[in-house]
Structures are given as structure tokens and as C-alpha cells.
Design a protein around this motif. Sequence first.
Motif, PDB file in Angstrom:
ATOM      1  N   LEU A 112       1.021   1.931   0.099  1.00 62.11           N
ATOM      2  CA  LEU A 112       0.288   1.706   1.346  1.00 62.11           C
ATOM      3  C   LEU A 112       1.198   1.853   2.553  1.00 62.11           C
ATOM      4  O   LEU A 112       0.747   1.955   3.679  1.00 62.11           O
ATOM      5  CB  LEU A 112      -0.341   0.308   1.343  1.00 62.11           C
ATOM      6  CG  LEU A 112      -1.379   0.064   0.248  1.00 62.11           C
ATOM      7  CD1 LEU A 112      -1.762  -1.402   0.184  1.00 62.11           C
ATOM      8  CD2 LEU A 112      -2.612   0.923   0.497  1.00 62.11           C
ATOM      9  N   GLN A 113       2.504   1.836   2.325  1.00 65.21           N
ATOM     10  CA  GLN A 113       3.468   1.930   3.414  1.00 65.21           C
ATOM     11  C   GLN A 113       4.474   3.017   3.073  1.00 65.21           C
ATOM     12  O   GLN A 113       5.270   2.838   2.152  1.00 65.21           O
ATOM     13  CB  GLN A 113       4.181   0.578   3.585  1.00 65.21           C
ATOM     14  CG  GLN A 113       5.282   0.584   4.612  1.00 65.21           C
ATOM     15  CD  GLN A 113       4.737   0.864   5.990  1.00 65.21           C
ATOM     16  OE1 GLN A 113       3.849   0.186   6.462  1.00 65.21           O
ATOM     17  NE2 GLN A 113       5.259   1.902   6.641  1.00 65.21           N
ATOM     18  N   PRO A 114       4.413   4.164   3.779  1.00 62.62           N
ATOM     19  CA  PRO A 114       5.374   5.217   3.467  1.00 62.62           C
ATOM     20  C   PRO A 114       6.804   4.789   3.807  1.00 62.62           C
ATOM     21  O   PRO A 114       7.021   4.043   4.763  1.00 62.62           O
ATOM     22  CB  PRO A 114       4.936   6.393   4.336  1.00 62.62           C
ATOM     23  CG  PRO A 114       3.914   5.875   5.277  1.00 62.62           C
ATOM     24  CD  PRO A 114       3.480   4.518   4.842  1.00 62.62           C
ATOM     25  N   ILE A 121      -1.350   0.956 -10.010  1.00 59.12           N
ATOM     26  CA  ILE A 121      -0.716  -0.327  -9.710  1.00 59.12           C
ATOM     27  C   ILE A 121      -1.781  -1.245  -9.128  1.00 59.12           C
ATOM     28  O   ILE A 121      -2.596  -0.813  -8.321  1.00 59.12           O
ATOM     29  CB  ILE A 121       0.423  -0.128  -8.682  1.00 59.12           C
ATOM     30  CG1 ILE A 121       1.531   0.737  -9.294  1.00 59.12           C
ATOM     31  CG2 ILE A 121       0.973  -1.467  -8.217  1.00 59.12           C
ATOM     32  CD1 ILE A 121       2.646   1.078  -8.332  1.00 59.12           C
ATOM     33  N   ARG A 179       4.081  -3.361  -0.257  1.00 57.85           N
ATOM     34  CA  ARG A 179       3.208  -2.293   0.233  1.00 57.85           C
ATOM     35  C   ARG A 179       3.833  -0.926  -0.026  1.00 57.85           C
ATOM     36  O   ARG A 179       3.124   0.044  -0.262  1.00 57.85           O
ATOM     37  CB  ARG A 179       2.907  -2.487   1.720  1.00 57.85           C
ATOM     38  CG  ARG A 179       2.080  -3.751   1.995  1.00 57.85           C
ATOM     39  CD  ARG A 179       1.934  -4.013   3.493  1.00 57.85           C
ATOM     40  NE  ARG A 179       1.295  -2.883   4.154  1.00 57.85           N
ATOM     41  CZ  ARG A 179      -0.020  -2.687   4.169  1.00 57.85           C
ATOM     42  NH1 ARG A 179      -0.808  -3.547   3.570  1.00 57.85           N
ATOM     43  NH2 ARG A 179      -0.523  -1.644   4.777  1.00 57.85           N
ATOM     44  N   PRO A 210      -0.721   9.233  -4.198  1.00 58.38           N
ATOM     45  CA  PRO A 210      -1.450   8.325  -3.303  1.00 58.38           C
ATOM     46  C   PRO A 210      -1.732   6.993  -3.996  1.00 58.38           C
ATOM     47  O   PRO A 210      -1.696   6.920  -5.231  1.00 58.38           O
ATOM     48  CB  PRO A 210      -2.756   9.075  -3.007  1.00 58.38           C
ATOM     49  CG  PRO A 210      -2.924  10.019  -4.150  1.00 58.38           C
ATOM     50  CD  PRO A 210      -1.548  10.374  -4.617  1.00 58.38           C
ATOM     51  N   PRO A 211      -1.993   5.937  -3.214  1.00 58.28           N
ATOM     52  CA  PRO A 211      -2.143   4.592  -3.785  1.00 58.28           C
ATOM     53  C   PRO A 211      -3.139   4.541  -4.939  1.00 58.28           C
ATOM     54  O   PRO A 211      -2.878   3.857  -5.933  1.00 58.28           O
ATOM     55  CB  PRO A 211      -2.669   3.772  -2.605  1.00 58.28           C
ATOM     56  CG  PRO A 211      -2.293   4.524  -1.393  1.00 58.28           C
ATOM     57  CD  PRO A 211      -2.165   5.958  -1.768  1.00 58.28           C
ATOM     58  N   HIS A 212      -4.270   5.277  -4.819  1.00 58.51           N
ATOM     59  CA  HIS A 212      -5.299   5.101  -5.836  1.00 58.51           C
ATOM     60  C   HIS A 212      -4.971   5.817  -7.144  1.00 58.51           C
ATOM     61  O   HIS A 212      -5.675   5.684  -8.116  1.00 58.51           O
ATOM     62  CB  HIS A 212      -6.660   5.541  -5.308  1.00 58.51           C
ATOM     63  CG  HIS A 212      -6.764   6.997  -4.966  1.00 58.51           C
ATOM     64  ND1 HIS A 212      -6.140   7.544  -3.881  1.00 58.51           N
ATOM     65  CD2 HIS A 212      -7.427   8.003  -5.570  1.00 58.51           C
ATOM     66  CE1 HIS A 212      -6.418   8.833  -3.833  1.00 58.51           C
ATOM     67  NE2 HIS A 212      -7.204   9.142  -4.843  1.00 58.51           N
ATOM     68  N   LEU A 259      -2.837  -4.635  -6.857  1.00 58.73           N
ATOM     69  CA  LEU A 259      -2.272  -5.455  -5.778  1.00 58.73           C
ATOM     70  C   LEU A 259      -3.266  -6.548  -5.434  1.00 58.73           C
ATOM     71  O   LEU A 259      -4.432  -6.284  -5.161  1.00 58.73           O
ATOM     72  CB  LEU A 259      -1.993  -4.581  -4.545  1.00 58.73           C
ATOM     73  CG  LEU A 259      -1.615  -5.291  -3.248  1.00 58.73           C
ATOM     74  CD1 LEU A 259      -0.397  -6.188  -3.429  1.00 58.73           C
ATOM     75  CD2 LEU A 259      -1.345  -4.295  -2.130  1.00 58.73           C
ATOM     76  N   ALA A 291       3.195  -0.156  -3.591  1.00 59.93           N
ATOM     77  CA  ALA A 291       1.777   0.152  -3.779  1.00 59.93           C
ATOM     78  C   ALA A 291       1.418   1.526  -3.226  1.00 59.93           C
ATOM     79  O   ALA A 291       0.396   2.092  -3.594  1.00 59.93           O
ATOM     80  CB  ALA A 291       0.920  -0.914  -3.114  1.00 59.93           C
TER      81      ALA A 291
END
Lengths: 544, 338
Positions: B53-55, B78, B48, B72-74, B80, B51
Motif C-alpha cells: 500500500l506504500q511504495p 498477504i 504498509r 500490486p497489493p491484491h 492485513l 502490504a
Amino acid sequence: MIRRRWAAALLGPPVAFLTVFFAWPVANIVGEGLRGDSGWDLSGVGAVLGDPALRQVAWFTLWQAAASTVLTLLVALPAAHVLARLEFPGRRLLQALIVVPFVLPTVVVGAAFVALLGPSSPVGIDLQGRVGGILLAHAFFNHAVVVRTVGGLWEGLDPRTEEAARMLGASRWQAFRTVTLPTLRPAIASAAAITFLFSFTSFGVVRILGGSSRTTLEVEIYRQTADLLDLPVASVLALLQLTAVGAMLVVQDRLERRRGRTAAALRPSARRAPRGPGERAWLVGNLVALAVLLGTPLATLLERSFRTTDGGHGLAAWRALGEASRGSGLFVAPVDAVANSLRFAVVATVVAVTLGGLAAAALARAGGRAARLLDAILLLPLGTSAVTVGFGFLIALDEPIDLRASPVLVPLAQAVVALPFVVRTMTPVLRSIDPRLHEAAAVLGASPGRAWRAIDLPIVRRAVLVAAGFAFAISLGEFGATTVIARADAPTVPVTIARLLGRPGPLNTGQAFALSVVLMVLTASAVLVVDRWRSRTVGRGGWV
Amino acid sequence: MSGRLELAGATVRFGTTVALDGVDLVVAPGGVVVLLGPSGSGKSTLLRAVAGLQPLDAGQVSVDGVDLARVPPHRRGIGLMFQDHALFPHLDVAANVGFGLRMRRQPAGEVTATVAELLTLVGLPGTGRRAIQTLSGGEQQRVALARSLAPEPALLLLDEPLGALDRPLRERLVAELRQIFDRLRLTVVAVTHDQAEAFALADRLVVIDGGRVLQQGTPAEVWGAPVSAQVARLLGFANVASASVDDRRIVSPWGDVGPAQGPVAAVVVRPDGVLLDPNGPIEGTVVASTFAGARVRLTVAATGAPLLDVEVRGPIAPRVGAAVRLTISPSAVTGMTS
């Protein structure tokens, strides 16, 4: 089909009750209006529908309900997100507190908004007689419907579906719009339908805040019957409202069915602390908005109950609650009204929970179309003009026994109003009992009776207590039917508040505010106690 | 991204628990890296964090030396694949697979063509109109794979990719996954708690527990020479015990198990190297026997020593309760320093 026969037997008493104390009175009212001296006369319908003033009322009823719904969604959806997705100190308490406005008697809501946005508004805004005040009061009242209905689903949504969208290149907003919103849509639509329904049939709020210029159908029915004694017009209006509400319930049922399908993706909640300045600002902003919308009306109400005629603060209004002073136009002291209200509420609660429990047990056993139809029928009193029910009581219940002067009339009418809530609260709980638990108990050697005691009873007991709490709060606050039926020497608290607010003089207004505070504390404590049971049951197995 | 993924001192805390404890890890482009660890080891948190999603609470995730903290994730490019798939329940198969392409505003015609292609690749041609709820677990798995492949990520992360599936299906899918990854020349980072899955998928294996990397290497290297008793147990070895060195010989609870090449604090004994031997030095009783086709796994209670797992050929297996004598072949023994 033993199950079916059981269900039918359980349904007997509640159906009989609703026939005698709901369908019969309402049918009487409608008949009274549509029947001339020589048979049916439908000319009244045309006359009412052709009357521009009444058309104006119908139009106002419709658009203010739509506007109230939009406003409620705008303020409540962000709050639903914050409470469903974020973890912060005091969240559990806040989650319990935001339910309070919904169970507040409409009269108290009206009084609170008069205190905040009335002629003597502390912020200098007078919205009495204007539509803005009505919309705000409806948003205040229905806020919890949206937060609970939508938030309940939101909380259970797997946050990973939104994360999956993010990983596929969706921005935060795109992920919400394309994944979360479609999943929430049935719950949002369902909450919107209920909000619309409540705003459409709103009585107490509009009567207090609307003044003479702003009336809804429900208020107009009351005016036509009580003030103008024009029963034919009132019954046509009641019929009109009944038709509209019936249509809305059909729509609601459709939405409800779709909602059942998405419920499959539920999992335990995944709240987390806000991350980054953006999320923290969102949280704080929402908390402030909640405090302003939900907190200030009640705080102002409390403050105004202590205001004295000279502009200072004191207990004058509270002391006056013990007296039936002449200028107030009351026959009894307000404290006696409190005693009346409590007595009525206890009787109404017992009746509503007993009959509602039977109906819920039947609904939990029945399945498919029949259950949905029953569910909709049991919901009908919720949307029917309570004023109509009240007048129906006065007209219809004279034979074979004349109940019209009986003190049981008020609690019976309140039970009719509370019954749908009881059924709504208990059915899902009873339905959630996994039949495999019975099978497991049987395999372990429990007789059917023991299995019921060991498995159903603890769950049913909590459900009954929760339903009783709601029924009690609803009975305490019931205004539409009670104001028509209650005898002048035995008024309830909401009736007394409305009377005091209708009288000139700061002492009367002060008393109304003080009495509103009393009513608020009574209903809020009933519901907060219930909420503790409810959250405990959720902790144990997620029943409610 | 097309380059080298690097984690440096990556740390994540949840309250007082440390999920990732200063992890350093480099993933070179190409090939499959599998993180093996028990549940709660921090492996999913690591995914995460990569990805976005987890700082991270400390440290950094970078690609070719560029810190991703503010990406940012998007926008990371990457992919997942979530545990239990996290398919969109309100969309059908084709809409699920095409989601990432629509986010990139690809024309509808192109999306349809790519989706059909991907569904064929994962062995589900013609299923585009089906509702997610009608799919079996294995089919959902394939749809989730197709969905994460659609936007052509250079790095694909898999969280317990086959965890929810039954065993025969898993074995088949592992082989298919390897083929697809090789064909697309993807860089893949997968996490799992299942040793067999890890060995079957991995080009490179990273053993992780307590938020720390314990050992990494090719599956053969790690399996052949676990660095500690903890790693040996995580790899699924049963015969793990503390040991010491006496006169250049390894002394274990089961006796002398061979020569020592250096300091030894623990040993692992592979069960296929424990032999039934009428003159063997270890005496014991068979307390359990698990039939596995051609071979049988016995659990033997040796006198004064921990239980010993023994793998023998079926026909010569003694029954439960039988007294046996055993010899440990020195080639089956690995000494470890911790």
C-alpha cells in the motif's frame, strides 16, 4: 416541550412569508387556470395532456433532464475523485473556482454557451437550437453540485476501507465498485436528484440556447403566459411541473435519509500526491477536462465581450453599456440595470437570510419526521417554476394592498427563490453545535446568554455570512421570476442580458456578453469571498 | 507466499520526514514477529510497505528473493488487519468476512460455509446477519480477524491489533490470538506501541524507532538485555540513566551499581531489584505510591539522583513522604553501550 414551542415560534415568520409570497401566488395561478366562469373546470387538464405539442414539451423536458444528469455525473464524478483524494498544487484554488459555474446566473451560462457554441462559434460548432448545447450547459451549471455533494462525502471516507478490500484480493476497480461506490451511492443519488431537478425546471439556459424548437415546461409556461396570454394552459403546465417536482422531492428526501446513515464513517481527509504514471495521467486528464468544460465557455464569453463589429478587439461593447441606445430596445442604460440588480439583491438577501435563519434555527431544534417534512416544504420553492411565482405575484398581490407596481416586488420574489438555499446552508451548521458545549460552558459558570454568545454566536455569524453570500449571488442572477415582474424602466442585469441577446446586431450581442462578464464577476466574487469563510470554518472545526 | 519475507534497505520518505530509514529485516516462516515502537516510529509504514500500500523510495521487499515491487497489493496474498478494523460499513458481518472469498470467485455455497466456520473460530457463531454498527469494539475486532483470515494468507499483518480495546478484553484476546495463530501455523507480523501486548504476542520482538530497527530477538532476550537507553525506555523501563565505568565498576547517578563486563554508557535498573534496606547506600523520600494488588510501585526521590522506581511487596510499603534507604541488587542492573 419547550423546544417544540420555541421551534414553532421561530417558524412563524418564514411560514407566513412563504404563505403570502409563495403559496398564495402559486395557488392563484393554478386556480386561475382551473376555474371557469362557473366553478372548477378540469377539462383544461385533459385538453393540455391530450395536446401532442405539449406532450412533446413534457417528454423533452423529462428526457433532456435525464440526459443532462447522466452527462453531469460522467464528467463530475472523476473530478470529485481527483479533488477529494489527490493533493496537487493549486487544489484549494481549483476547488473554490469550480463552484463559480453553479452560482453563475443561468442567463450568463446561456450567453457563454452561445458565445462558444453559437452561430459565431470560435470552434465552428453551432449548437444553438440543438439539444447538445443545452445538455452541455446543464453539465457546466450542475458540475459543482456533484463535485461538492459526492466529493464532500468521498473526502471523508476512510481510505483504509478501500485498502482493506485491496488486501482481500480486490483490484483497484473492484475495490472502487464493491466498497467505495456503495458508500457514495446515496450522495451520488442525491446529487443526481438535484441536478435532475435543476435541469427539469431549467429556464434561462433553455430560453437562450433552445431557440424556438426546444422548450421545457418552464419555458412553455412563460411562452403561454407572456406571448400567447393563455393562462389556463400555463397553469395546467405549472401544476404538472409542481406535481413532478413534489414527487422528486419525496424521492430526494428518501435518499437524504439513507445518506445520514453512512455519514458515521467520516474521518479527516486523506489526500495524497498522485503516484505512478497512471494516477498522474488521470489527474492531468481530469484537469484538462475541467479546463475545457468549465473554462472555455467563460473564456470565450470574456473574449467576445471585447470583439468589435469589424472582427477586431476593442472596448466598443463595454462603452455602450453606459448608453440606452435606440437599437437595443432598452429603456435604460445597462449600467443602471447593474445598480438596480445590486439594490434588489441587498434587500432580497436581508429578507432571505432573516427568514431563512429563523427557519434553520427551528429545523435545527426540531427532530424526526416533522423536521424532514418542514425541510421538504421549505425546499419546494427551489423546484417550483420561478416563472409561475412571478406571474402569481402579478395576479395575486393586488389585495389588500396593491403591490404589483411596487419596487419591493422583485426582491421579494428573489427572496422566495433564495430562501431554500439559505435554509440548506444554515441548518446543518446550527445542528452541528454540540449540546455538550453548552453543558460544558454552563458547568464552567456561563449563564445561558453568555454560553450562546461564546459558543453559538461565532459559529452562527459565519453561517449567516456564508448564507448571505449565496443569497446575494442567487438574487443577482435570478431570472425566471424577475423577468416577469421587473418593470421595463427598472430591469435587472439578467433581464437586460436576455433582452440584448434577443435583439439582432453584433453590438447588442457584444453588450450582452460584456454585461454577462460584469454579472459573472459580481456573483463569483460574492461566492469566492464566502468560500474563504467556509474553508476557514472547516479548518477550525469542520462546521460546514 | 510461503517463504521468507525480507526487507533490504527499505526507505520511505514523506516530504522531508523519513518514515523508514533503510530497514533490513528478515521474517522466517511461522511464528509471530512483533514490531514495537512509539507512534511515528515508522512501524505502520513498514507494514504498509510490506502490504504494497506504500511504495518504497529505496530498497526492496522480497519473498524468497523475489522482489515484490511490481506486485500490486491484491496479488500479494498477504492479509492485513487495520487499526480500528476498517470494516465495510455497508456490508453485514457475513459479507465482510466473505469479501476476500468472493474476490477469488469462490462459489456462494463454499463462501457461506467458510464464513460460518471462521465466525465460529473467532467466537462469534451465528452473527453473520448483523450490521457492523451493532457490534461492540471486541466483536468488530474478531470480525476483522475473521475477514483477514478468510482468504488464507500465508502472511498476516496486524496494525495495532488490540489498540482500541479496553484492558481486560485485550488480555483475553491476546491469548485467543496466539491460539488461533498457532493452530493455523500462520506467519504473523504485528505492530504495537504497547509493551505488554508485544511481550504477550511475540515469538520475536523487533524494537523500532525513527524509521530504524534498534534491536531484535526473543522477548526475553530483548527485555533482559536492552542494547541502549532508547530501547530500554521503549520497553517501558523507568530507571534509565547514563553511566560510566570506573575501575571495572559501573558508576550511575545512584552510585556504584555493580561490576562492569565491558564499556558502559547507560544503565537500566529493574524496579523489582531495588530493595528497601535500612543500611542501604541510597537515601531518598517516597514521592508517589501506586497500589497494584500484591505489589506496590514507589517513586523515590533519591538525593542528588534521578527519580527511582521501586517495586515492593504490599505489606511492607512505606507511605508517601517517608524517608527510605535503598540498595540496588547487581542482578537487576543492565549496562548498555549507548
